[in-house]
Every structure is written in structure tokens, then in C-alpha cells.
Design a protein around this motif. Structure first.
Motif, PDB file in Angstrom:
ATOM      1  N   ASP A 329       6.354 -22.094 -24.198  1.00 33.16           N
ATOM      2  CA  ASP A 329       7.284 -23.232 -24.297  1.00 33.16           C
ATOM      3  C   ASP A 329       8.077 -23.479 -23.022  1.00 33.16           C
ATOM      4  O   ASP A 329       9.027 -24.273 -23.015  1.00 33.16           O
ATOM      5  N   SER A 330       7.719 -22.810 -21.921  1.00 31.41           N
ATOM      6  CA  SER A 330       8.328 -23.102 -20.624  1.00 31.41           C
ATOM      7  C   SER A 330       7.472 -24.141 -19.908  1.00 31.41           C
ATOM      8  O   SER A 330       6.282 -24.276 -20.187  1.00 31.41           O
ATOM      9  N   HIS A 331       8.099 -24.871 -18.980  1.00 36.06           N
ATOM     10  CA  HIS A 331       7.304 -25.825 -18.197  1.00 36.06           C
ATOM     11  C   HIS A 331       6.789 -25.097 -16.969  1.00 36.06           C
ATOM     12  O   HIS A 331       7.557 -24.677 -16.101  1.00 36.06           O
ATOM     13  N   ILE A 332       5.466 -24.914 -16.922  1.00 40.02           N
ATOM     14  CA  ILE A 332       4.822 -24.106 -15.881  1.00 40.02           C
ATOM     15  C   ILE A 332       4.114 -25.035 -14.882  1.00 40.02           C
ATOM     16  O   ILE A 332       3.408 -25.954 -15.297  1.00 40.02           O
ATOM     17  N   PRO A 333       4.277 -24.816 -13.537  1.00 36.96           N
ATOM     18  CA  PRO A 333       4.999 -23.695 -12.891  1.00 36.96           C
ATOM     19  C   PRO A 333       6.495 -23.932 -12.717  1.00 36.96           C
ATOM     20  O   PRO A 333       7.220 -23.000 -12.375  1.00 36.96           O
ATOM     21  N   GLY A 334       6.958 -25.156 -12.918  1.00 37.14           N
ATOM     22  CA  GLY A 334       8.409 -25.382 -12.984  1.00 37.14           C
ATOM     23  C   GLY A 334       9.155 -25.255 -11.680  1.00 37.14           C
ATOM     24  O   GLY A 334      10.358 -24.980 -11.680  1.00 37.14           O
ATOM     25  N   GLY A 335       8.500 -25.430 -10.544  1.00 34.41           N
ATOM     26  CA  GLY A 335       9.196 -25.409  -9.259  1.00 34.41           C
ATOM     27  C   GLY A 335       9.543 -24.031  -8.756  1.00 34.41           C
ATOM     28  O   GLY A 335      10.443 -23.863  -7.924  1.00 34.41           O
ATOM     29  N   ILE A 336       8.804 -23.003  -9.240  1.00 34.86           N
ATOM     30  CA  ILE A 336       9.064 -21.647  -8.769  1.00 34.86           C
ATOM     31  C   ILE A 336       8.796 -21.562  -7.267  1.00 34.86           C
ATOM     32  O   ILE A 336       7.879 -22.191  -6.736  1.00 34.86           O
ATOM     33  N   GLU A 337       9.597 -20.788  -6.562  1.00 37.87           N
ATOM     34  CA  GLU A 337       9.467 -20.695  -5.114  1.00 37.87           C
ATOM     35  C   GLU A 337       8.591 -19.521  -4.721  1.00 37.87           C
ATOM     36  O   GLU A 337       8.819 -18.389  -5.139  1.00 37.87           O
ATOM     37  N   VAL A 338       7.553 -19.792  -3.960  1.00 38.97           N
ATOM     38  CA  VAL A 338       6.627 -18.763  -3.466  1.00 38.97           C
ATOM     39  C   VAL A 338       6.383 -19.026  -1.992  1.00 38.97           C
ATOM     40  O   VAL A 338       5.974 -20.138  -1.612  1.00 38.97           O
ATOM     41  N   GLY A 339       6.610 -18.008  -1.171  1.00 34.18           N
ATOM     42  CA  GLY A 339       6.367 -18.155   0.262  1.00 34.18           C
ATOM     43  C   GLY A 339       7.158 -19.285   0.881  1.00 34.18           C
ATOM     44  O   GLY A 339       6.666 -19.959   1.793  1.00 34.18           O
ATOM     45  N   GLY A 340       8.355 -19.515   0.377  1.00 33.68           N
ATOM     46  CA  GLY A 340       9.198 -20.574   0.927  1.00 33.68           C
ATOM     47  C   GLY A 340       8.859 -21.960   0.409  1.00 33.68           C
ATOM     48  O   GLY A 340       9.441 -22.942   0.865  1.00 33.68           O
ATOM     49  N   GLN A 341       7.923 -22.061  -0.544  1.00 30.06           N
ATOM     50  CA  GLN A 341       7.542 -23.363  -1.098  1.00 30.06           C
ATOM     51  C   GLN A 341       7.854 -23.416  -2.585  1.00 30.06           C
ATOM     52  O   GLN A 341       7.691 -22.434  -3.293  1.00 30.06           O
ATOM     53  N   LYS A 342       8.295 -24.604  -3.031  1.00 30.19           N
ATOM     54  CA  LYS A 342       8.469 -24.815  -4.459  1.00 30.19           C
ATOM     55  C   LYS A 342       7.144 -25.322  -5.046  1.00 30.19           C
ATOM     56  O   LYS A 342       6.629 -26.337  -4.600  1.00 30.19           O
ATOM     57  N   ILE A 343       6.612 -24.590  -6.015  1.00 30.13           N
ATOM     58  CA  ILE A 343       5.319 -24.928  -6.595  1.00 30.13           C
ATOM     59  C   ILE A 343       5.540 -25.748  -7.862  1.00 30.13           C
ATOM     60  O   ILE A 343       6.112 -25.276  -8.841  1.00 30.13           O
ATOM     61  N   MET A 344       5.090 -27.001  -7.809  1.00 21.74           N
ATOM     62  CA  MET A 344       5.281 -27.918  -8.926  1.00 21.74           C
ATOM     63  C   MET A 344       4.048 -28.060  -9.804  1.00 21.74           C
ATOM     64  O   MET A 344       4.140 -28.469 -10.957  1.00 21.74           O
ATOM     65  N   LYS A 345       2.874 -27.727  -9.267  1.00 16.53           N
ATOM     66  CA  LYS A 345       1.643 -27.854 -10.049  1.00 16.53           C
ATOM     67  C   LYS A 345       0.700 -26.694  -9.742  1.00 16.53           C
ATOM     68  O   LYS A 345       0.725 -26.110  -8.649  1.00 16.53           O
ATOM     69  N   LEU A 346      -0.141 -26.352 -10.733  1.00 17.56           N
ATOM     70  CA  LEU A 346      -1.248 -25.430 -10.553  1.00 17.56           C
ATOM     71  C   LEU A 346      -2.514 -26.237 -10.287  1.00 17.56           C
ATOM     72  O   LEU A 346      -2.577 -27.432 -10.613  1.00 17.56           O
ATOM     73  N   LYS A 347      -3.514 -25.583  -9.715  1.00 22.50           N
ATOM     74  CA  LYS A 347      -4.762 -26.268  -9.394  1.00 22.50           C
ATOM     75  C   LYS A 347      -5.926 -25.565 -10.081  1.00 22.50           C
ATOM     76  O   LYS A 347      -6.014 -24.333 -10.082  1.00 22.50           O
ATOM     77  N   GLY A 348      -6.838 -26.326 -10.687  1.00 21.76           N
ATOM     78  CA  GLY A 348      -8.009 -25.750 -11.350  1.00 21.76           C
ATOM     79  C   GLY A 348      -9.202 -26.678 -11.294  1.00 21.76           C
ATOM     80  O   GLY A 348      -9.077 -27.875 -10.959  1.00 21.76           O
ATOM     81  N   THR A 349     -10.355 -26.134 -11.641  1.00 23.31           N
ATOM     82  CA  THR A 349     -11.617 -26.890 -11.638  1.00 23.31           C
ATOM     83  C   THR A 349     -12.117 -27.024 -13.065  1.00 23.31           C
ATOM     84  O   THR A 349     -12.147 -26.034 -13.811  1.00 23.31           O
ATOM     85  N   VAL A 350     -12.536 -28.219 -13.436  1.00 21.08           N
ATOM     86  CA  VAL A 350     -13.002 -28.471 -14.794  1.00 21.08           C
ATOM     87  C   VAL A 350     -14.286 -27.692 -15.069  1.00 21.08           C
ATOM     88  O   VAL A 350     -15.261 -27.809 -14.321  1.00 21.08           O
TER      89      VAL A 350
END
Length: 435
Positions: A329-350
Motif C-alpha cells: 500500500d505504499s507508492h513505489i518507488p516514491g522518490g527514494i534517493e539513490v546515488g544522489g538521485q530521486k527515483i520516481m519510476k521503476l523500469k521493466g520489460t513486458v
């Protein structure tokens, strides 16, 4: 015919041991009277197996004690075999062991029939274990070097013993597997394969019982034995249809465990050439691979680093509680900071998609591979159907995880179309010029 001699590869060996006179009497046997001999002679001459069985039962009734008791037992077992009556054959062999506890002939057939009949009742499994151990217990005496005939080479003699031992260990492995004693089954099936590398069914069973232990450190060996069962192509191989099915399962499980197809052909080649997995054999799990890459990913691919960290937490021993407390029930990735960057989306292949209705061109769910393109790891679930999408399409998304399974690994996200980028635009209909 059930339990045909042609299907029993050890029959030649059984005949070889027979010829040694190991079942002979200490004294010269004698008929009780002429009538007993005539009855025996009529049994040998009987062409119909039901008639022969009736004569054998008549012999047992009239002459319960006889110098030819072992011969009568053997004929009874063989007659039931010819009639395709496996259960009766088993009982006859057990009666023979009751009179002759070291009867190689009877213990041989009991070990074969224990597996062939497939009786998994507690009593049958206990009996099977007892007789398999009894069979192993007479090997030293049966195959004592002093009993080897001159025309039988030492190598052939040792091979015959190994084949016979493999039958007992195979039975013990099947019994333990049937009783859900997976570690015992693993040990005995490996012993069977050491002695009979051509037993593809034992390899399949070995892979199955190792996989059922659900120990991450043993899954490499489970995959090895599945590959062995799928690729072995000599006498003792599984039917081709079964081999194909096992290979498909192996490939899917290899990808899910390792994270891709790399080095899979090396594993297949090793399994085809070896009946037993080398002690140091290991396939790195995707978690081990990703963990090793995690530090590098934080700078080179921060999107994947977020997923790797979450997946490692979900795949651990506290994965369920981690999901409930930190992911669900959390919004993932939710702007978590990794390596100095805020991550707003994950990437995947169908990997695949599910139509919104039978024969519909819209979809309601899409399965993505995130760690590897072909690995099913995340499901995107839409409230409203979306347009058609092809496997191989790369998407970026954010969403709310609502459920999770560890085996097979899968996180289900509820997503809004606005939070997904990379979805192909629908093809506009072609406008036709007015006639």
C-alpha cells in the motif's frame, strides 16, 4: 504383460547369480514320492499360466514341506509375473523371503515391485524399506570374489553388483520421497545414480526432492538433476515427451533462479555428461548476483538498485513481514534517493499480458521483467483496460503493491495509466475517402 522381463535390465545379472548355485540346498534334494515328482513335471509342461498356478497351489497344499520349496516359490513368482499380477507376485516373493531370508531372487523382485506397484501406504513403505536394506545386506556374500566364475571378468562382476545395489537404493529413495523424507530420498537417489548413471527417472526424483527442501543453497543441485533427466538419451532415458516437458520446466526454473539464460548451456552439458552433481557445483542465484552488483548499480542504474534492494528484502526469511510493514500500500518507488538521485519510476520489460476479456484487444494486466528482461517479477494491474502491448516493450512505472508471493516471486502493483510511460499509442483508424 506387466513387469516384463524385457523391461528389467538386471535380468541377465539375476541369471548370472542364479547360475552360481547360490540358492542350492546343503544336501541333495529328494522328492517325497513319485506323485510329487509327477506334479512338478506337470507344472513344467503346463502351457496355460492359470493352469500352472492351480497346479502350484495343489503342490503347496499336498506337500507343504518339500526339498524343492525354493523352486516352488520361484515358479510361483514367475507364474504371477506371466499373468501380470503384480500384487500377487509381491506376496509370493515375500513368502519366499520368509522361508529363505537371503533369497536373492525374491529380494530382487520385491525391490523392483516396491516402486512399480506404487503402494504408498505406511505398511507398504515400511516393508519396502526393510526389504531394500535386506537386499543391500546380502551383497557382500552374494558377490564375494570367490564365487565369481572364471568366464566372468572382475569388471563385469563389480558392475553387476553396482546394478543390483542401485535397485535397492532406488527403492529406498522412492520410499523416502513418498514419505516426504526429502533429505533421505536425496541421499539414496544419489547413491542409486552413482551405481546406475542410466536411471533418468532417479535423476528426476532427485531433482524433485531437493527442490522440495526449499533450501536456497541446494537449488543448484535440483536444477542439475532436472537437466540430467531432460538430457540423458541412452537406455534408461525418459520418454521423449517427458524429456521435453522436464526441459521446459528446467529452463523456466533456471531463469527464475539465476535471473537469465546465461551459462545455462554449460549446466546442461555438465548434467548430460555426469550422473551426479559435483560437490562444488553451484549456480549463482539472481539474489546473489544482484547483491554483488548492488553497489555498482547505485551509481550505474539507480532505478534497478531500488528494485534489487526491495526484492532482496522480500526474498529473505522475513519477506512476508517486510512486505506488510514496508511495501504494501505504499507508492513505489516514491522518490527514494539513490546515488544522489530521486527515483520516481521503476523500469521493466513486458514479458506477457492478460486480455481484459476473451478475445479482447485490450489488456488488464501486464507482467514485467525488471532484473532481467525475460524474468517474470512484477504484475501491473489496471482498473480500466488498456490498449494492446507486445512482449519486449520497455515501460517505466510507479504503483502501489497490493500482493506478493515468494515462490514464484511476484509483486502485484495497482497502477494508474498516468503513472506508466512507454505504452504504445493506439493506431489511428485509416480514414477512407468518400466514394
Amino acid at each position: 504383460m506387466l513387469f516384463s522381463m524385457k523391461r528389467m535390465t538386471a535380468v541377465v545379472i539375476l541369471g548370472s547369480v542364479c547360475s552360481l548355485g547360490l540358492w542350492g540346498q546343503a544336501k541333495q534334494p529328494q522328492w517325497k514320492d513319485r506323485a510329487e515328482y509327477d506334479l512338478y513335471d506337470s507344472i513344467l509342461k503346463a502351457q496355460d499360466n492359470n493352469t500352472k498356478l492351480g497346479l502350484l497351489q495343489n503342490w503347496a497344499q499336498k506337500y507343504p514341506q518339500t526339498d524343492y520349496l525354493e523352486a516352488r516359490h520361484q515358479l510361483t513368482v514367475q507364474t504371477y509375473q506371466a499373468l501380470g499380477k503384480g500384487k500377487e507376485m509381491m506376496e509370493a516373493a515375500k513368502k519366499m523371503v520368509a522361508d529363505s531370508p537371503k533369497s536373492f531372487f525374491a529380494l530382487y523382485w520385491i525391490n523392483l515391485l516396491t516402486v512399480s506397484l506404487g503402494d504408498t501406504s505406511p505398511a507398504a513403505l515400511a516393508d519396502g524399506e526393510k526389504y531394500a536394506n535386506a537386499f543391500l545386506g546380502i551383497m557382500d556374500e552374494t558377490f564375494d570374489p570367490s564365487k565369481r566364475k572364471a568366464e566372468v571378468t572382475e569388471e563385469a562382476w563389480k558392475k553387476e553388483r553396482a546394478t543390483m545395489e542401485s535397485l535397492a537404493y532406488r527403492a529406498l529413495g522412492w520410499i523416502a520421497m513418498s514419505a516426504n523424507k526429502h533429505e533421505d530420498a536425496e541421499k539414496n537417489l544419489q547413491e542409486a545414480l552413482k551405481r546406475n548413471p542410466a536411471d533418468a527417472q532417479a535423476a528426476l526424483w532427485a531433482g524433485t526432492v531437493i527442490a522440495r527442501q526449499r533450501k536456497i543453497e541446494k537449488q543448484s543441485h535440483a536444477l542439475f538433476y532436472f537437466a540430467r533427466a531432460a538430457t540423458f538419451d541412452g537406455p534408461g532415458a525418459l520418454p521423449q515427451a517427458a524429456r521435453d516437458q522436464v526441459m521446459r520446466s528446467f529452463e523456466k526454473n533456471y531463469i527464475n533462479f539465476h535471473g537469465g539464460k546465461d551459462k545455462m548451456e554449460e549446466v546442461v552439458a555438465l548434467a548430460k555428461a555426469n550422473a551426479v552433481a559435483p560437490a562444488d557445483f553451484k549456480i549463482m542465484s539472481q539474489d546473489e548476483i544482484l547483491q554483488a552488483q548492488e553497489k555498482e548499480l547505485e551509481s550505474s542504474n539507480p532505478q534497478l538498485a531500488v528494485w534489487v534492494k526491495m526484492k532482496r528484502g522480500l526474498g529473505g526469511p522475513e519477506g512476508k513481514s517486510y512486505f506488510e510493514s514496508s511495501v504494501k500500500d505504499s507508492h513505489i518507488p516514491g522518490g527514494i534517493e539513490v546515488g544522489g538521485q530521486k527515483i520516481m519510476k521503476l523500469k521493466g520489460t513486458v514479458v506477457s499480458s492478460t486480455p481484459s476479456a476473451p478475445r479482447a484487444t485490450t489488456v488488464k494486466e501486464v507482467v514485467l521483467g525488471i532484473s532481467q528482461a525475460e524474468m517474470s517479477e512484477a504484475t501491473l494491474r489496471f482498473e480500466t483496460p488498456q490498449g494492446k502491448i507486445e512482449p519486449g516493450t520497455v515501460l517505466e512505472f510507479s504503483g502501489v503493491p497490493v500482493s506478493f508471493t515468494s515462490d514464484p516471486f511476484m509483486v502485484v502493483f495497482e497502477v494508474e495509466p498516468a503513472d506508466v510511460t512507454g505504452w504504445p499509442k493506439p493506431v489511428a483508424p485509416v480514414k477512407r475517402a468518400p466514394a
